[in-house]
Design a protein around this motif. Structure first.
Motif, PDB file in Angstrom:
ATOM      1  N   GLY A 102     102.074 -57.194-110.767  1.00  0.00           N
ATOM      2  CA  GLY A 102     102.665 -56.357-109.729  1.00  0.00           C
ATOM      3  C   GLY A 102     101.849 -55.156-109.303  1.00  0.00           C
ATOM      4  N   TYR A 103     100.754 -54.864-109.978  1.00  0.00           N
ATOM      5  CA  TYR A 103      99.904 -53.724-109.609  1.00  0.00           C
ATOM      6  C   TYR A 103      98.852 -54.152-108.593  1.00  0.00           C
ATOM      7  CZ  TYR A 103     101.581 -51.276-113.828  1.00  0.00           C
ATOM      8  OH  TYR A 103     102.340 -50.663-114.797  1.00  0.00           O
ATOM      9  N   ARG A 104      98.630 -53.334-107.581  1.00  0.00           N
ATOM     10  CA  ARG A 104      97.462 -53.515-106.733  1.00  0.00           C
ATOM     11  C   ARG A 104      96.247 -52.949-107.449  1.00  0.00           C
ATOM     12  NH1 ARG A 104     101.133 -51.246-103.323  1.00  0.00           N
ATOM     13  NH2 ARG A 104      99.897 -49.333-103.250  1.00  0.00           N
ATOM     14  N   ALA A 105      95.066 -53.410-107.062  1.00  0.00           N
ATOM     15  CA  ALA A 105      93.845 -52.987-107.753  1.00  0.00           C
ATOM     16  C   ALA A 105      93.718 -51.473-107.784  1.00  0.00           C
ATOM     17  CB  ALA A 105      92.620 -53.622-107.082  1.00  0.00           C
ATOM     18  N   GLU A 106      94.020 -50.820-106.663  1.00  0.00           N
ATOM     19  CA  GLU A 106      93.854 -49.350-106.622  1.00  0.00           C
ATOM     20  C   GLU A 106      94.872 -48.635-107.490  1.00  0.00           C
ATOM     21  OE1 GLU A 106      96.038 -50.613-102.771  1.00  0.00           O
ATOM     22  OE2 GLU A 106      94.391 -51.323-104.069  1.00  0.00           O
TER      23      GLU A 106
END
Length: 361
Positions: free
Chosen positions: A49-53
């Motif tokens: 669920g995390y975006r790379a940034e």
């Protein structure tokens, strides 16, 4: 001449990075030697669920539930991976929104040519659906085993009622009819004797019903004793019998034994009634947290094919009943036979409602 496109070489760094980035079913990312996330693929974004940034630059312990953090699990995993080259685990992990999923995780330590630790590669797979399916299977098996227990209890109660009430009452009638036969005029004697015969035959049918509802051998100590008693009945009719239990490591639990005995009993009844066999063998083996049973005879065989729990035209109900009993508790059943070559009934029943791998057919 134009320069070759690095993506044309499947082993080039760019091609491999493109492959890793495109994988959706696995979270694949890198950690620095301290456990800080340094790369992130699209599968990791989908699963965690995390975006790379949002995640690059943060410590990977953010993926662990509080109880694992208190136990120092993230640091322990990196320590083991460093010492042994890799670490594998299965357990709860936490998504960006706080929800949990069951994951299979592999951490691989990455060393350079000088043996210096440069970081870790981490691969995570969400297997929540598999675990959920296994839990549902366990629950279904538990329900089916409880159903078997309830059915056997009801059979036992009915058998007792028939034996203690109906058979005893009919036996009293038989005694009175026999007494009456000594008192009636000669011209009424044939009718009275016919009545006595009818009463005796009814008592016999009721006793047979009691035996089928709750065979006495089911109350014996072990499954092998119960099956052995059934085989002795066949042996008394001139059929050579064999019971092989060398690979049975222990007697199955009572609820599994009931199902096994019922299916073996149905198979042996088929041998007795239909096979015209001279020899029958029953083999019991402990395998994959269950019992694999084989009933083999040298009789006339059959061309009946049982598929999906239903026989082809010409099959009889007993085959379907055996298969349904096995599958009801999470097992399987099969019939291997052809005309003139005998038959093999083979089935596997789990020891209980817990997950079992089963045996491939």
């Amino acid at each position: 001449m134009s320069e070759p496109d690095p993506l044309d070489d499947p082993y080039s760094g760019d091609s491999f990075r493109l492959f890793v980035q495109s994988v959706q079913d696995y979270a694949i990312f890198m950690l620095d030697p301290q456990g800080v996330v340094s790369t992130w693929n699209s599968g990791a974004e989908r699963i965690k669920g995390y975006r790379a940034e949002q995640i690059i630059g943060r410590h990977f312990s953010v993926f662990y539930p509080p109880e694992d953090l208190r136990a120092g699990k993230p640091a322990h995993e990196l320590k083991v991976a460093t010492a042994e080259g890799r670490f594998e685990d299965e357990g709860w992990r936490v998504r960006e929104d706080g929800s949990r999923f069951w994951a299979v995780v592999v951490i691989t330590a990455l060393f350079d040519d000088r043996g210096t630790l440069r970081g870790f590669g981490k691969v995570t797979r969400d297997v929540s659906e598999r675990v959920r399916a296994e839990n549902e299977l366990v629950e279904r098996r538990r329900l089916f085993f409880h159903l078997v227990e309830a059915q056997e209890a009801e059979r036992r109660r009915i058998a007792w009622d028939v034996h203690d009430d109906s058979i005893q009452a009919m036996a009293a009638v038989s005694m009175r009819v026999q007494l009456l036969a000594r008192q009636v005029p000669a011209d009424h004697l044939p009718a009275v004797r016919a009545l006595d015969t009818a009463v005796s035959e009814t008592i016999g049918r009721l006793r047979d019903l009691v035996r089928r509802l709750r065979p006495p051998t089911l109350d014996e100590r072990t499954l092998t004793e119960a099956v052995g008693a059934h085989l002795r009945q066949l042996a008394a009719q001139g059929i050579e019998t064999e019971l092989e239990t060398t690979e049975l490591t222990g007697d199955p639990p009572p609820e599994a034994s009931v199902t096994l005995f019922r299916i073996v009993g149905e198979a042996l009844t088929n041998v007795q009634k239909h096979s015209r066999a001279n020899r029958v063998r029953v083999r019991l083996r402990s395998i994959d947290r269950g019992t694999l049973t084989e009933v083999t005879d040298d009789g006339v065989g059959t061309d009946v094919v049982v598929v999906g729990g239903f026989g082809e035209p010409g099959s009889h109900f007993g085959l379907q009943a055996m298969r349904e009993r096995a599958e009801a508790v999470g097992g399987w059943w099969e019939l291997i036979s052809e005309p003139g070559r005998g038959a093999l009934v083979r089935f596997w029943v789990p020891d209980g409602p817990g997950p079992g791998a089963g045996v491939g057919q």
